[in-house]
Design a protein around this motif. Structure first.
Motif, PDB file in Angstrom:
ATOM      1  N   ARG A   1       0.856  -1.194   0.000  1.00 18.91           N
ATOM      2  CA  ARG A   1       0.000   0.000   0.000  1.00 18.91           C
ATOM      3  C   ARG A   1       0.888   1.238   0.000  1.00 18.91           C
ATOM      4  NH1 ARG A   1      -4.439  -1.397   4.667  1.00 18.91           N
ATOM      5  NH2 ARG A   1      -5.510  -3.039   3.514  1.00 18.91           N
ATOM      6  N   PHE A   2       0.530   2.176  -0.840  1.00 18.48           N
ATOM      7  CA  PHE A   2       1.322   3.412  -0.931  1.00 18.48           C
ATOM      8  C   PHE A   2       0.490   4.583  -0.417  1.00 18.48           C
ATOM      9  CE2 PHE A   2       2.866   0.471  -4.102  1.00 18.48           C
ATOM     10  CZ  PHE A   2       4.220   0.500  -3.910  1.00 18.48           C
ATOM     11  N   ASP A   3       1.039   5.304   0.527  1.00 14.59           N
ATOM     12  CA  ASP A   3       0.339   6.462   1.094  1.00 14.59           C
ATOM     13  C   ASP A   3       1.189   7.707   0.954  1.00 14.59           C
ATOM     14  OD1 ASP A   3      -2.120   5.329   2.417  1.00 14.59           O
ATOM     15  OD2 ASP A   3      -0.573   4.033   3.266  1.00 14.59           O
ATOM     16  N   ASN A   4       0.512   8.834   1.021  1.00 13.96           N
ATOM     17  CA  ASN A   4       1.186  10.137   0.994  1.00 13.96           C
ATOM     18  C   ASN A   4       2.204  10.248  -0.146  1.00 13.96           C
ATOM     19  OD1 ASN A   4      -0.225  10.856   3.345  1.00 13.96           O
ATOM     20  ND2 ASN A   4       1.301   9.783   4.587  1.00 13.96           N
ATOM     21  N   LEU A   5       1.793   9.780  -1.317  1.00 16.66           N
ATOM     22  CA  LEU A   5       2.680   9.855  -2.477  1.00 16.66           C
ATOM     23  C   LEU A   5       2.841  11.295  -2.935  1.00 16.66           C
ATOM     24  CD1 LEU A   5       1.480   6.755  -4.404  1.00 16.66           C
ATOM     25  CD2 LEU A   5       3.868   7.436  -4.321  1.00 16.66           C
ATOM     26  N   GLN A   6       4.054  11.677  -3.169  1.00 15.42           N
ATOM     27  CA  GLN A   6       4.319  13.024  -3.683  1.00 15.42           C
ATOM     28  C   GLN A   6       5.276  12.919  -4.856  1.00 15.42           C
ATOM     29  OE1 GLN A   6       5.212  15.898  -0.323  1.00 15.42           O
ATOM     30  NE2 GLN A   6       5.193  13.951   0.770  1.00 15.42           N
ATOM     31  N   TYR A   7       4.839  13.441  -6.004  1.00 13.80           N
ATOM     32  CA  TYR A   7       5.694  13.417  -7.182  1.00 13.80           C
ATOM     33  C   TYR A   7       6.295  14.805  -7.415  1.00 13.80           C
ATOM     34  CZ  TYR A   7       3.501   8.941  -8.425  1.00 13.80           C
ATOM     35  OH  TYR A   7       3.067   7.651  -8.430  1.00 13.80           O
ATOM     36  N   ASN A   8       7.463  14.799  -8.014  1.00 10.82           N
ATOM     37  CA  ASN A   8       8.118  16.027  -8.481  1.00 10.82           C
ATOM     38  C   ASN A   8       8.246  17.084  -7.393  1.00 10.82           C
ATOM     39  OD1 ASN A   8       8.330  14.888 -11.058  1.00 10.82           O
ATOM     40  ND2 ASN A   8       6.238  15.522 -11.565  1.00 10.82           N
ATOM     41  N   LYS A   9       8.408  16.606  -6.163  1.00  7.79           N
ATOM     42  CA  LYS A   9       8.666  17.530  -5.062  1.00  7.79           C
ATOM     43  C   LYS A   9      10.174  17.478  -4.810  1.00  7.79           C
ATOM     44  CE  LYS A   9       7.338  18.533  -0.351  1.00  7.79           C
ATOM     45  NZ  LYS A   9       6.826  18.004   0.911  1.00  7.79           N
ATOM     46  N   GLY A  10      10.743  18.601  -4.454  1.00  4.11           N
ATOM     47  CA  GLY A  10      12.200  18.662  -4.324  1.00  4.11           C
ATOM     48  C   GLY A  10      12.782  17.542  -3.472  1.00  4.11           C
ATOM     49  N   VAL A  11      13.551  16.693  -4.096  1.00  2.00           N
ATOM     50  CA  VAL A  11      14.303  15.674  -3.362  1.00  2.00           C
ATOM     51  C   VAL A  11      15.771  15.964  -3.662  1.00  2.00           C
ATOM     52  CG1 VAL A  11      14.803  13.216  -3.126  1.00  2.00           C
ATOM     53  CG2 VAL A  11      12.458  13.955  -3.563  1.00  2.00           C
ATOM     54  N   GLY A  12      16.513  16.310  -2.635  1.00  2.00           N
ATOM     55  CA  GLY A  12      17.899  16.757  -2.835  1.00  2.00           C
ATOM     56  C   GLY A  12      18.830  15.614  -3.201  1.00  2.00           C
ATOM     57  N   ASP A  13      19.900  15.950  -3.901  1.00  2.00           N
ATOM     58  CA  ASP A  13      20.897  14.933  -4.250  1.00  2.00           C
ATOM     59  C   ASP A  13      21.558  14.348  -3.003  1.00  2.00           C
ATOM     60  OD1 ASP A  13      20.372  15.422  -6.892  1.00  2.00           O
ATOM     61  OD2 ASP A  13      22.034  16.846  -7.149  1.00  2.00           O
ATOM     62  N   ASP A  14      21.585  15.142  -1.920  1.00  2.00           N
ATOM     63  CA  ASP A  14      22.255  14.665  -0.698  1.00  2.00           C
ATOM     64  C   ASP A  14      21.473  13.546  -0.001  1.00  2.00           C
ATOM     65  OD1 ASP A  14      20.180  16.333  -0.019  1.00  2.00           O
ATOM     66  OD2 ASP A  14      21.190  17.186   1.730  1.00  2.00           O
ATOM     67  N   MET A  15      20.313  13.194  -0.548  1.00  2.00           N
ATOM     68  CA  MET A  15      19.533  12.086   0.023  1.00  2.00           C
ATOM     69  C   MET A  15      20.127  10.730  -0.354  1.00  2.00           C
ATOM     70  SD  MET A  15      16.943  11.212   1.820  1.00  2.00           S
ATOM     71  CE  MET A  15      15.851  12.623   2.021  1.00  2.00           C
ATOM     72  N   PHE A  16      20.875  10.691  -1.467  1.00  2.00           N
ATOM     73  CA  PHE A  16      21.258   9.394  -2.027  1.00  2.00           C
ATOM     74  C   PHE A  16      22.743   9.107  -1.841  1.00  2.00           C
ATOM     75  CE2 PHE A  16      17.717  11.218  -4.411  1.00  2.00           C
ATOM     76  CZ  PHE A  16      16.749  10.271  -4.140  1.00  2.00           C
ATOM     77  N   ASN A  17      23.156   8.962  -0.605  1.00  2.00           N
ATOM     78  CA  ASN A  17      24.541   8.565  -0.338  1.00  2.00           C
ATOM     79  C   ASN A  17      24.589   7.718   0.933  1.00  2.00           C
ATOM     80  OD1 ASN A  17      24.960  10.426   2.002  1.00  2.00           O
ATOM     81  ND2 ASN A  17      24.568  11.950   0.411  1.00  2.00           N
ATOM     82  N   THR A  18      25.721   7.072   1.113  1.00  2.00           N
ATOM     83  CA  THR A  18      25.833   6.127   2.226  1.00  2.00           C
ATOM     84  C   THR A  18      25.792   6.834   3.583  1.00  2.00           C
ATOM     85  OG1 THR A  18      28.225   6.220   1.997  1.00  2.00           O
ATOM     86  CG2 THR A  18      27.104   4.411   0.893  1.00  2.00           C
ATOM     87  N   GLN A  19      26.244   8.091   3.604  1.00  2.00           N
ATOM     88  CA  GLN A  19      26.184   8.857   4.845  1.00  2.00           C
ATOM     89  C   GLN A  19      24.733   9.033   5.300  1.00  2.00           C
ATOM     90  OE1 GLN A  19      28.188   9.943   7.101  1.00  2.00           O
ATOM     91  NE2 GLN A  19      26.588  11.083   8.159  1.00  2.00           N
ATOM     92  N   ARG A  20      23.869   9.274   4.320  1.00  2.00           N
ATOM     93  CA  ARG A  20      22.451   9.464   4.639  1.00  2.00           C
ATOM     94  C   ARG A  20      21.831   8.168   5.172  1.00  2.00           C
ATOM     95  NH1 ARG A  20      18.868  13.915   5.191  1.00  2.00           N
ATOM     96  NH2 ARG A  20      17.122  12.773   6.033  1.00  2.00           N
TER      97      ARG A  20
END
Lengths: 269, 479
Positions: free
Chosen positions: A245-264
Motif C-alpha cells: 500500500r502506498f500512502d502520501n505519495l508526492q511526485y516532483n517535489k524537491g528531493v535533494g541529491d544529498d539524500m542518495f549517499n551512504t552517509q544518509r
C-alpha cells in the motif's frame, strides 16, 4: 482528382489514428513500461505479508526516488517492525544494461553500510512475493509478446490481455535470471497501466497473481496505490500473499541529491 | 560431524537453482487466464504513522540460554536476560538525539553457585548496565554532517579481522559466542562527514579511551590463564590522555568503491609490560598497558554479477608484540643487575623487555556469492606479517585466519540461518558456529544453534576452550 484527395486525407487520418487502433502487443508493453512516474517521488509504503493461514506481518518503509536522465537513484528507510527499524537500502539503477546497478544496505545492528551484489534478482524482495525483478521491472526486450485477448474487463476497465514468453534465443538465460517461464498481463486501454498479471514460475509449478487497485491520478500521474501479489502452488492454492500500500505519495517535489549517499543511510530519516 | 551436518543442510534445505531444457520446452502452450485468488479478510493495519514525531521509543528484551555439554560441571553456561532501550528525539528535520542503553543479568551464576566463581568473573559476566549509542547528530550544511557522542564507527571490509576498523574496541569476553553486531564497544567520539562530489571524507576524533572487554581471571574464556600460572598480571592503568584520530576517504564508483584510511589510536588490546620481580618470593609481575599505534590502509569492493570481491590492506607502526623469552631474560638480568635493597626489581632497572614494537602488514581477501536462491556464500582469508621479525616473539611471523560463512533465508525471510567456519592457520584450530533465527511474528523471534571449538593439538589457540562448546537458545521480543 477530388477522390484521390479524399483518399489521401483518409489515409492520413488513419495513419494519425493508428497508434490508438493498431498498436502491437510489443508497442503496448513498451508504452506501459514508459509510463510517467515523475522526476522524483516520495512514498510511504506499507507491506503486508499474509501466509497461507492468514497470519499477517506488517513492514513500513519510507522511500525517496530521483531520476537522473534515464538512470535513477532511490533510498528506502525501514520504520517498522522494531527489529528492522533504521535499516536502509540505497540503489543506483542504470538504463545502460552493461552497467551493474549499485546497491548498498545499512544494517543498524552492525552500524555498517555494506555494498551488495545485485546478481540474484529472482530472489524474494524482503520476504515478499515480489522479486527484485518485479520491483524494478523486467527487461522488456527479453520477452516476445502476443495478443491473447483483444478485450477483457478488470474492475470495470477495458484491457488488452497480452501474453509474454522469453525470446527463444535467450529463453534459457531469461528463465534462469527471472525464474519465470511465461506471463500474461492485463493492460488498461485508457492509460496503459498493467493492472493484473499471471506469472508461471519454473519452480515446482507455482504461479503468481498480481492485482493493482486503488488506481488514481496523483499530480497528473497514474498511480496504483495498492498492489497485491499472491503465490499459488501447483494445485492453485494460495501459499502466500503480499499487499503493498502506498500512502502520501508526492511526485516532483524537491528531493535533494544529498539524500542518495551512504552517509544518509547511516543518519537515517 | 560438522562436515556431515553441512552436507545434510545443503541437500535438505537449499533449493535447486538449475535450469534444464525441459523447463521451457512448453512455453507456447497457451495462457490460462484464471486469476482467482482468495485472500482472507485482513486485520486492520494502521495508517502510516508520521516518522517525524518528536520522540520514538523502541527496544527489545532477549533471553539467552547456553548449555555446555562437554563441561564436567557448571554446564548451564548462560541464562542471560537482556534489556535494550532506545529513545530517538527529532530536533527539527536535520538533527536528532539518540539515547540507547543496554543492561543484562545472567542467572546461570546463581544456578551454579556464585561461590564457584572468582569475584572478577562475577563482576565481568554476571551483570552489566551500559550507555551505548548516545549521541547528537545532524547536518551542519547540505554537504557536512556531524555526530558527537558515544557511537560505533564500523569501517573496513573484512568480516572478522580488524585492519582499518580501529575506532571501537571489542567485546572478547566469550570468544566466538558474541555476534559481531554486539562485539563492537561504543566510544565517545566526534565524527565529521563531508560529501565531496561523489566521495565522502570522514574525520573522527575519539575522546574516551575504552579497552577491549576481555575475559576475567578464572573465567572459562580466560586466554591469559597459562600465563597467570607464571606471573601476576596487574590491571592496566588508563593511558595518558590523548585524542585519537581517524580519517577515511570513501570513493564509490559504478560497480565498486575504494576507501583510504589513516589512524593514530591506542591499541585496544592490552600489552603486558614488565612491572617488577620480587626476588624474595620469586614472583614476576606484569602490568597491562595500552600503547599507541599508527595505521594506514585501504579497502576496495568490486561487484561482478552475483559476485562481490573484497580487498583490504593496512600497514601499522608501533605494534607491540609480546616476547616469548621472559624467563631467559629474567635469569640473565638477575645475574648482571645488582640487587636492590628490598630485592624487588622494578621496571626502571630494565630487567626484562616483555614486548617489542614492530611494523605489521595486514591483508584480507574476500569473495561473496549471492547468485543462488536466497543463499549467500562468503569466504575470506586474512593474514598479517611482522616485518622486522625477531625469533624471540610469541607470535609467528605470518598469522592467518580463514572464514567461510553461509547465510540462507527461507519461508519468506522468516527463517534465517547462518553457518560460520573459522580456521586459525597459525594454531591449527577450528571454530564452527551455527545460528538459526525464526520470526514467529513481527515482534517475537526464537533462535537456536551451537558454537563448537575444535583445537587440533595442545598448542592451538582454542585448546583452553575445548570444553566450552555450547548449545544456544534465544528468544527475543522487540517493541
Amino acid at each position: 482528382m477530388k477522390s484521390k484527395f479524399l483518399f489521401f486525407l483518409l489515409a492520413l487520418a488513419l495513419w494519425g489514428l493508428s497508434p490508438l487502433y493498431a498498436l502491437t502487443p510489443t508497442e503496448i508493453i513498451h508504452k506501459a513500461d514508459k509510463l510517467d512516474d515523475g522526476e522524483t517521488s516520495i512514498s510511504e509504503m506499507t507491506m503486508i505479508l499474509i501466509d497461507s493461514r492468514g497470519q499477517q506481518r506488517v513492514r513500513k518503509i519510507k522511500g525517496y526516488r530521483k531520476d537522473y536522465g534515464e538512470d535513477s537513484k532511490s533510498i528506502s528507510f525501514f520504520l517498522s517492525p522494531a527489529d528492522v527499524r533504521n535499516t536502509a537500502f540505497l540503489s543506483y539503477e542504470y538504463d545502460d544494461v552493461s552497467k551493474e546497478d549499485d546497491n548498498w544496505l545499512y544494517l543498524p545492528a552492525l552500524r555498517k553500510v555494506k555494498r551488495i551484489a545485485s546478481g540474484n534478482k529472482k530472489d524474494s524482495f524482503m520476504g515478499t512475493d515480489f522479486t527484485y525483478h518485479d520491483m524494478n521491472g523486467l527487461e522488456v526486450e527479453e520477452w516476445a509478446y502476443s495478443m491473447v485477448k483483444e478485450s477483457d474487463t478488470v474492475n470495470g476497465k477495458d484491457c488488452w490481455v497480452i501474453g509474454a514468453v522469453p525470446r527463444k534465443e535467450i529463453a534459457k538465460a531469461v528463465i534462469k535470471d527471472t525464474s519465470y517461464v511465461k506471463r500474461v498481463v492485463w493492460v488498461r486501454k485508457d492509460n496503459f497501466m498493467a493492472v493484473q498479471a499471471k506469472i508461471w514460475m519454473k519452480k515446482a509449478g507455482k504461479t503468481k497473481i498480481m492485482k493493482a487497485s486503488k488506481i488514481e491520478r496523483i499530480q497528473g500521474i497514474w498511480t496504483a496505490r495498492q498492489v497485491e501479489m499472491s503465490t499459488l502452488d501447483r494445485r492453485g492454492r494460495r501459499s502466500h500473499s503480499t499487499i503493498l500500500r502506498f500512502d502520501n505519495l508526492q511526485y516532483n517535489k524537491g528531493v535533494g541529491d544529498d539524500m542518495f549517499n551512504t552517509q544518509r543511510m547511516e543518519r537515517g530519516l | 560431524m560438522i562436515k556431515w551436518f553441512c552436507l545434510f543442510y545443503l541437500v535438505a534445505f537449499l533449493p535447486t537453482g538449475f535450469v534444464s531444457a525441459q523447463d521451457f520446452a512448453d512455453l507456447d502452450t497457451g495462457f490460462d487466464l484464471n486469476t482467482a485468488v482468495e485472500i482472507q479478510p485482513l486485520e486492520e493495519v494502521d495508517v502510516f504513522a508520521s516518522s517525524s514525531s518528536l520522540g520514538q521509543f523502541y527496544g527489545f528484551v532477549r533471553e539467552e540460554w547456553g548449555y555446555a555439554p562437554q563441561k564436567k560441571s557448571k554446564n548451564w553456561a548462560k541464562h542471560r536476560t537482556i534489556l535494550n532501550l532506545t529513545y530517538d528525539i527529532a530536533l527539527g528535520a536535520d538533527w536528532k538525539i539518540r539515547l540507547n542503553g543496554n543492561a543484562f543479568y545472567d542467572f546461570a551464576y546463581s544456578y551454579n553457585g556464585k561461590e564457584n566463581y572468582t569475584p572478577e568473573t562475577l563482576k565481568t559476566y554476571e551483570s552489566e548496565v551500559e550507555a551505548r549509542d548516545t549521541f547528537i547528530e545532524g547536518a551542519v550544511s547540505s554537504w557536512l554532517n556531524v555526530r558527537a557522542g558515544r557511537q560505533i564507527i564500523a569501517w573496513g571490509q573484512s568480516e572478522v579481522s580488524q585492519l582499518n576498523d580501529l575506532a571501537n574496541p571489542r567485546d572478547l569476553r566469550e570468544l566466538g559466542v558474541i555476534d559481531i553486531e554486539d562485539a563492537r564497544v561504543q566510544v565517545t567520539a566526534v565524527k565529521w562527514a563531508a560529501l565531496l562530489g561523489g566521495s565522502e571524507f570522514n574525520l573522527v576524533t575519539i575522546h574516551e579511551f575504552r579497552p577491549d572487554k576481555t575475559p576475567s581471571a578464572g573465567s572459562e574464556f580466560d586466554f591469559l590463564a597459562p600465563l597467570r600460572a607464571q606471573a601476576n598480571i596487574l590491571d592496566a592503568p588508563k593511558p595518558d590522555p590523548k585524542i585519537e584520530l581517524l580519517a577515511r576517504w570513501f570513493i564509490p564508483y559504478n560497480g565498486g568503491d575504494l576507501a583510504f584510511y589513516y589512524g593514530d589510536v591506542y591499541q585496544d588490546q592490552a600489552t603486558l609490560a614488565f612491572h617488577s620481580f620480587d626476588a624474595k618470593t620469586q614472583s614476576l609481575t606484569l602490568e597491562s598497558n595500552y600503547l599507541p599505534i599508527q595505521s594506514m590502509g585501504f579497502a576496495a569492493n568490486q561487484v561482478w554479477g552475483a559476485w562481490l570481491f573484497r580487498l583490504e590492506a593496512a600497514k601499522k607502526k608501533g605494534v607491540p608484540i609480546q616476547r616469548s623469552d621472559l624467563q631467559t631474560q629474567l635469569a640473565q638480568g638477575l645475574k648482571t643487575t645488582p640487587p636492590p635493597a628490598d630485592l624487588v626489581y622494578g621496571a626502571d632497572l630494565g630487567l626484562v623487555e616483555s614486548y617489542a614494537l614492530k611494523e605489521q602488514v595486514q591483508l584480507a581477501l574476500g569473495v561473496e556469492y549471492s547468485g543462488y536462491n536466497d543463499v549467500t556464500f562468503s569466504f575470506e582469508i586474512s593474514g598479517d606479517q611482522i616485518l622486522d621479525y625477531q625469533e624471540n616473539l610469541k607470535t609467528k611471523k605470518f598469522n592467518g585466519i580463514s572464514t567461510f560463512i553461509l547465510s540462507h533465508q527461507a519461508f519468506n525471510d522468516n527463517l534465517t540461518t547462518r553457518f560460520l567456519w573459522f580456521h586459525f592457520t597459525d594454531s591449527n584450530g577450528e571454530l564452527y558456529r551455527l545460528s538459526s533465527d525464526y520470526s514467529i511474528m513481527d515482534a517475537v523471534s526464537l533462535g537456536g544453534g551451537f558454537v563448537y571449538y575444535q583445537p587440533i593439538n595442545e598448542q592451538s589457540l582454542l585448546y583452553p576452550f575445548k570444553d566450552n562448546s555450547r548449545l544456544n537458545l534465544t528468544g527475543k521480543y522487540s517493541f
